[in-house]
Write a protein that holds these residues in place. Structure first.
Motif, short mmCIF file in Angstrom:
data_model
loop_
_atom_site.label_atom_id
_atom_site.label_comp_id
_atom_site.label_asym_id
_atom_site.label_seq_id
_atom_site.Cartn_x
_atom_site.Cartn_y
_atom_site.Cartn_z
N ARG A 130 4.18 2.04 6.77
CA ARG A 130 3.01 1.20 6.52
C ARG A 130 3.26 -0.24 6.93
O ARG A 130 2.40 -0.90 7.52
N ASP A 161 6.58 3.41 2.90
CA ASP A 161 6.40 1.96 2.88
C ASP A 161 6.85 1.32 4.18
O ASP A 161 6.24 0.37 4.67
N GLN A 194 -5.62 2.41 -0.09
CA GLN A 194 -4.42 3.18 -0.42
C GLN A 194 -4.61 3.90 -1.75
O GLN A 194 -5.36 3.42 -2.61
N PRO A 195 -3.95 5.02 -1.95
CA PRO A 195 -2.92 5.64 -1.09
C PRO A 195 -3.48 6.63 -0.07
O PRO A 195 -2.83 7.62 0.25
N THR A 218 -3.69 11.77 2.21
CA THR A 218 -2.92 10.64 1.71
C THR A 218 -2.06 10.06 2.82
O THR A 218 -1.80 10.70 3.85
N THR A 219 -1.60 8.85 2.61
CA THR A 219 -0.76 8.18 3.60
C THR A 219 0.55 8.93 3.80
O THR A 219 1.04 9.05 4.93
N SER A 220 1.12 9.44 2.73
CA SER A 220 2.38 10.19 2.87
C SER A 220 2.17 11.47 3.66
O SER A 220 3.05 11.88 4.44
#
Length: 416
Positions: free
Chosen positions: A8, A5, A345-346, A354-356
């Motif tokens: 982002r 987070d 997202q995500p 994925t963003t992670s």
């Protein structure tokens, strides 16, 4: 907030701030090129003063936009090494085209335009500003091609855990990019149009001596902004056809659509939450639409009022309203950007990464420090840009240095 987070949020703040400069740059470049074309063909001194005045504001905004763009580039290497490692060979091609073909050419010809006043032939000088404008469009085009790939990845194959580009044409023709480019470009015309109209209204309200300059500027600004609103809405409507199912479900808030999108993604990618935050998507989308409605509600009557010269010169409440409208297109474009980006997202690369997974292995403390530093830098840059634009916009054409004939120093006479 966890590390994902924080990363982002950092990218959202830096990219969003840079986007404000880009929107005004695209809009002002077009208006300056149009006004200079009129001045070159007609020889009208009023249009020449308009070109110099709006051109100086364009140069100020462009210079600050370069600084924010360079700072933002550090984001990919700092916080998103997973993205560049996995998909950099694909969307990096579009970014390279933006830098080599568009940005370098744009900045070079802008230098010729700035320092070519009273030196280049007037037709050559006019050609230079159109090259600047068209390469600005090209720069935005390649950025949206890269972003379109992240939204709807096409033209690639997966080899050894990395994406490789195999169909450059498919990536360029990606509907998710093409429609978004038209939407952004039209939104930039709205931004530039309302900026020019608002600044012009400010001077007319103060009973400026340059009434012809700002009367014509106000008409040009509104004459571009209102059609731009309709074109923006058209591309925005078409864009709903290219949106991911999860984004559509979040926007509508339909429980059935949300469940169907979640089930479809879970069947391919396994268990987990594969949907964007519904509240953020809906809030951003509603904000964008409300601001569009306000601009259309005020821009329509303003388009008619601008045809009446006594109203343009003397209707001071209307002047104040137009000046207050300057921030609305910026806010609408930011809301639309949040809607577009948060809605996927995500996923960093939709359906693939994925963003992670795209994040660099950074600690929470480093990200807090980085977020604080980047926010402070961008806050200063935005504040400086607003102050510079405000100062030079208030001064009017009489204080413009751009294109002013240099005063030649007297030749010393030696006597013995």
């Amino acid at each position: 907030m966890d590390t994902v987070d924080l990363a982002r949020l950092q990218f959202a703040l830096t990219a969003g701030a840079h986007f404000l400069f880009v929107a005004l740059t695209l809009g002002l470049a077009t208006l300056v090129a149009v006004v200079q074309t009129r001045a070159t063909f007609s020889g009208d001194p009023v249009h020449l003063r308009m070109t110099r005045f709006w051109g100086q504001l364009y140069v100020i905004n462009y210079a600050m936009g370069i600084v924010t763009g360079l700072v933002m580039e550090f984001q990919l290497g700092l916080a998103w090494s997973g993205l560049t490692e996995y998909a950099g060979d694909v969307f990096g091609a579009a970014l390279a085209m933006e830098t080599l073909v568009a940005f370098f050419v744009e900045s070079t010809f802008l230098g010729l335009w700035i320092f070519g006043w009273n030196k280049l032939n007037r037709w050559a000088h006019l050609a230079v500003i159109w090259v600047v404008t068209l390469t600005a469009y090209a720069s935005a085009f390649w950025i949206m091609i890269a972003n379109g790939f992240l939204q709807h990845p096409v033209g690639h194959v997966l080899e050894n855990g990395r994406l490789r580009l195999v169909d450059f044409g498919a990536m360029v023709a990606n509907p998710a990019a093409q429609v978004a480019f038209g939407h952004v470009l039209a939104g930039a015309m709205v931004t530039g149009g309302f900026f020019v109209a608002g600044v012009s209204a400010y001077h007319l309200r103060r009973r400026t001596v340059e009434r012809d300059v700002f009367r014509k500027s106000l008409r040009i600004g509104l004459g571009v902004a209102l059609p731009g609103l309709f074109v923006t809405a058209t591309f925005g409507g078409i864009g709903f056809e290219t949106m991911q199912p999860g984004k559509v479900a979040a926007w509508t808030g339909s429980a059935e659509r949300l469940a169907a999108a979640q089930a479809e993604l879970a069947a391919v990618h396994g268990p987990g939450d594969h949907l964007p935050p519904v509240d953020v998507v809906q809030t951003a989308g509603i904000t964008m639409l409300v601001l569009f409605a306000v601009m259309l509600f005020l821009g329509g009557p303003s388009f008619l009022l601008m045809l009446l010269r006594p109203v343009v010169h003397g209707f001071r409440p209307w002047h104040g309203l137009l000046t207050l409208m300057i921030p609305l297109p910026f806010a609408a474009m930011l809301a639309g950007w949040v809607f577009r980006e948060v809605g996927r997202q995500p996923w960093a690369v939709y359906g693939l990464l994925t963003t992670s997974e795209a994040m660099s292995p950074l600690s929470h403390g480093r990200l807090v420090f980085s977020l604080t530093a980047f926010t402070a830098v961008f806050g200063v840059l935005v504040a400086v840009n607003v102050l510079l634009l405000g100062r030079h916009a208030r001064r009017g054409p009489g204080a413009v240095a751009l294109g002013d004939r240099p005063v030649e120093a007297p030749v010393p006479v030696l006597s013995f």
